[in-house]
Design a protein around this motif. Structure first.
Motif, mmCIF file in Angstrom:
data_model
loop_
_atom_site.group_PDB
_atom_site.id
_atom_site.type_symbol
_atom_site.label_atom_id
_atom_site.label_comp_id
_atom_site.label_asym_id
_atom_site.label_seq_id
_atom_site.Cartn_x
_atom_site.Cartn_y
_atom_site.Cartn_z
ATOM 1 N N ASP A 126 -75.222 -19.965 67.939
ATOM 2 C CA ASP A 126 -76.218 -19.391 68.835
ATOM 3 C C ASP A 126 -75.602 -18.769 70.083
ATOM 4 N N GLY A 127 -74.333 -19.028 70.334
ATOM 5 C CA GLY A 127 -73.698 -18.542 71.554
ATOM 6 C C GLY A 127 -72.990 -17.208 71.395
ATOM 7 N N ILE A 128 -72.952 -16.665 70.186
ATOM 8 C CA ILE A 128 -72.257 -15.413 69.953
ATOM 9 C C ILE A 128 -73.289 -14.289 69.929
ATOM 10 N N ASN A 129 -73.181 -13.340 70.857
ATOM 11 C CA ASN A 129 -74.093 -12.202 70.918
ATOM 12 C C ASN A 129 -73.284 -10.924 70.779
ATOM 13 N N PHE A 130 -73.623 -10.111 69.788
ATOM 14 C CA PHE A 130 -72.928 -8.855 69.583
ATOM 15 C C PHE A 130 -73.581 -7.751 70.396
ATOM 16 N N PHE A 131 -72.767 -6.814 70.881
ATOM 17 C CA PHE A 131 -73.266 -5.692 71.668
ATOM 18 C C PHE A 131 -73.621 -4.541 70.735
ATOM 19 N N ARG A 132 -74.753 -3.900 71.008
ATOM 20 C CA ARG A 132 -75.165 -2.719 70.261
ATOM 21 C C ARG A 132 -75.671 -1.669 71.239
ATOM 22 N N SER A 133 -75.407 -0.422 70.938
ATOM 23 C CA SER A 133 -75.961 0.683 71.727
ATOM 24 C C SER A 133 -77.341 1.009 71.165
ATOM 25 N N PRO A 134 -78.177 1.712 71.918
ATOM 26 C CA PRO A 134 -79.489 2.095 71.383
ATOM 27 C C PRO A 134 -79.395 2.878 70.070
ATOM 28 N N SER A 135 -78.391 3.737 69.917
ATOM 29 C CA SER A 135 -78.224 4.490 68.665
ATOM 30 C C SER A 135 -77.983 3.557 67.485
ATOM 31 N N GLN A 136 -77.176 2.517 67.692
ATOM 32 C CA GLN A 136 -76.915 1.563 66.623
ATOM 33 C C GLN A 136 -78.168 0.767 66.286
ATOM 34 N N VAL A 137 -78.961 0.417 67.294
ATOM 35 C CA VAL A 137 -80.193 -0.344 67.070
ATOM 36 C C VAL A 137 -81.201 0.492 66.285
ATOM 37 N N VAL A 138 -81.323 1.783 66.630
ATOM 38 C CA VAL A 138 -82.262 2.654 65.923
ATOM 39 C C VAL A 138 -81.793 2.908 64.490
ATOM 40 N N ALA A 139 -80.490 3.122 64.304
ATOM 41 C CA ALA A 139 -79.948 3.410 62.975
ATOM 42 C C ALA A 139 -80.030 2.204 62.045
ATOM 43 N N GLU A 140 -79.698 1.031 62.536
ATOM 44 C CA GLU A 140 -79.717 -0.190 61.733
ATOM 45 C C GLU A 140 -80.360 -1.310 62.534
ATOM 46 N N PRO A 141 -81.692 -1.392 62.518
ATOM 47 C CA PRO A 141 -82.366 -2.441 63.299
ATOM 48 C C PRO A 141 -81.974 -3.838 62.817
ATOM 49 N N PRO A 142 -81.593 -4.711 63.747
ATOM 50 C CA PRO A 142 -81.247 -6.082 63.371
ATOM 51 C C PRO A 142 -82.505 -6.891 63.034
ATOM 52 N N ALA A 143 -82.305 -8.020 62.411
ATOM 53 C CA ALA A 143 -83.425 -8.908 62.071
ATOM 54 C C ALA A 143 -84.062 -9.446 63.353
ATOM 55 N N PRO A 144 -85.372 -9.732 63.317
ATOM 56 C CA PRO A 144 -86.049 -10.246 64.515
ATOM 57 C C PRO A 144 -85.497 -11.581 65.014
ATOM 58 N N THR A 145 -84.790 -12.306 64.164
ATOM 59 C CA THR A 145 -84.236 -13.597 64.577
ATOM 60 C C THR A 145 -82.859 -13.469 65.223
ATOM 61 N N GLU A 146 -82.247 -12.291 65.123
ATOM 62 C CA GLU A 146 -80.892 -12.113 65.650
ATOM 63 C C GLU A 146 -80.905 -11.804 67.142
ATOM 64 N N VAL A 147 -80.151 -12.599 67.902
ATOM 65 C CA VAL A 147 -79.996 -12.367 69.333
ATOM 66 C C VAL A 147 -78.766 -11.481 69.516
ATOM 67 N N PHE A 148 -78.926 -10.384 70.278
ATOM 68 C CA PHE A 148 -77.810 -9.484 70.524
ATOM 69 C C PHE A 148 -77.946 -8.876 71.914
ATOM 70 N N ARG A 149 -76.930 -8.126 72.309
ATOM 71 C CA ARG A 149 -76.941 -7.456 73.616
ATOM 72 C C ARG A 149 -77.086 -5.965 73.395
ATOM 73 N N ILE A 150 -77.889 -5.328 74.230
ATOM 74 C CA ILE A 150 -78.062 -3.881 74.190
ATOM 75 C C ILE A 150 -77.740 -3.340 75.574
ATOM 76 N N GLY A 151 -77.159 -2.157 75.604
ATOM 77 C CA GLY A 151 -76.817 -1.586 76.902
ATOM 78 C C GLY A 151 -76.889 -0.083 76.885
ATOM 79 N N GLY A 152 -77.075 0.469 78.041
ATOM 80 C CA GLY A 152 -77.142 1.909 78.203
ATOM 81 C C GLY A 152 -77.668 2.234 79.584
ATOM 82 N N LEU A 153 -78.230 3.432 79.722
ATOM 83 C CA LEU A 153 -78.794 3.870 80.989
ATOM 84 C C LEU A 153 -80.302 3.699 80.959
#
Length: 155
Positions: free
Chosen positions: A33-60
């Motif tokens: 539960d302590g490992i969070n992967f970083f994704r950009s908005p483009s990566q999130v839109v292209a391959e949406p993660p599962a609703p149970t997956e905790v991750f980090r998103i960043g941008g402007l």
């Protein structure tokens, strides 16, 4: 006598291998539960993660997108240039959080909306998280220095 030494050695090696495997599995289980992967908005839109997956998103933060709701609920959009993701956050935003500035959020993507549990903003006028800089540079949106040439941030 030689056979007893050989047997003892094999037993010690087998016990050590089992202990090492067990400790590796326990560490992996504890950190799941302590490992969070970083994704950009483009990566999130292209391959949406599962609703149970905790991750980090960043941008402007998109200018004009911040909408403050009742009490401490805030909605805004974050972009890396070509893609945009809506973010909902319930809590008090950092003082330096503002439009057209870098941010990193931790949370889950639920029904196409990033539900943030934590929002981090830049800490001075020149700082932007390395992951955000790299994502913006990959999209051709970064106008600053090369992220690889910058020193590591002090923690």
């Amino acid at each position: 006598m030689k056979s007893l030494k050989k047997t003892r050695r094999i037993q010690i090696i087998a016990v050590a291998a089992v202990a090492l495997t067990l400790s590796t599995l326990l560490i992996g289980y504890a950190m799941r539960d302590g490992i969070n992967f970083f994704r950009s908005p483009s990566q999130v839109v292209a391959e949406p993660p599962a609703p149970t997956e905790v991750f980090r998103i960043g941008g402007l933060v998109v200018p004009g997108s911040i909408v403050r709701g009742q009490s401490d609920t805030v909605r805004f959009h974050v972009t890396d240039g070509p893609a945009m993701v809506e973010v909902h956050y319930r809590g008090i935003l950092p003082d330096l959080f503002s439009e057209n500035e870098g941010m990193v959020g931790t949370g889950r993507l639920i029904d196409g909306v990033f539900q943030a549990s934590e929002i981090l903003a830049k800490h001075d006028e020149t700082y932007m998280p390395r992951e955000v800089m790299e994502a913006l540079r990959e999209q051709g949106e970064w106008r600053g220095p090369d992220p690889q040439s910058l020193p590591e941030p002090q923690t």
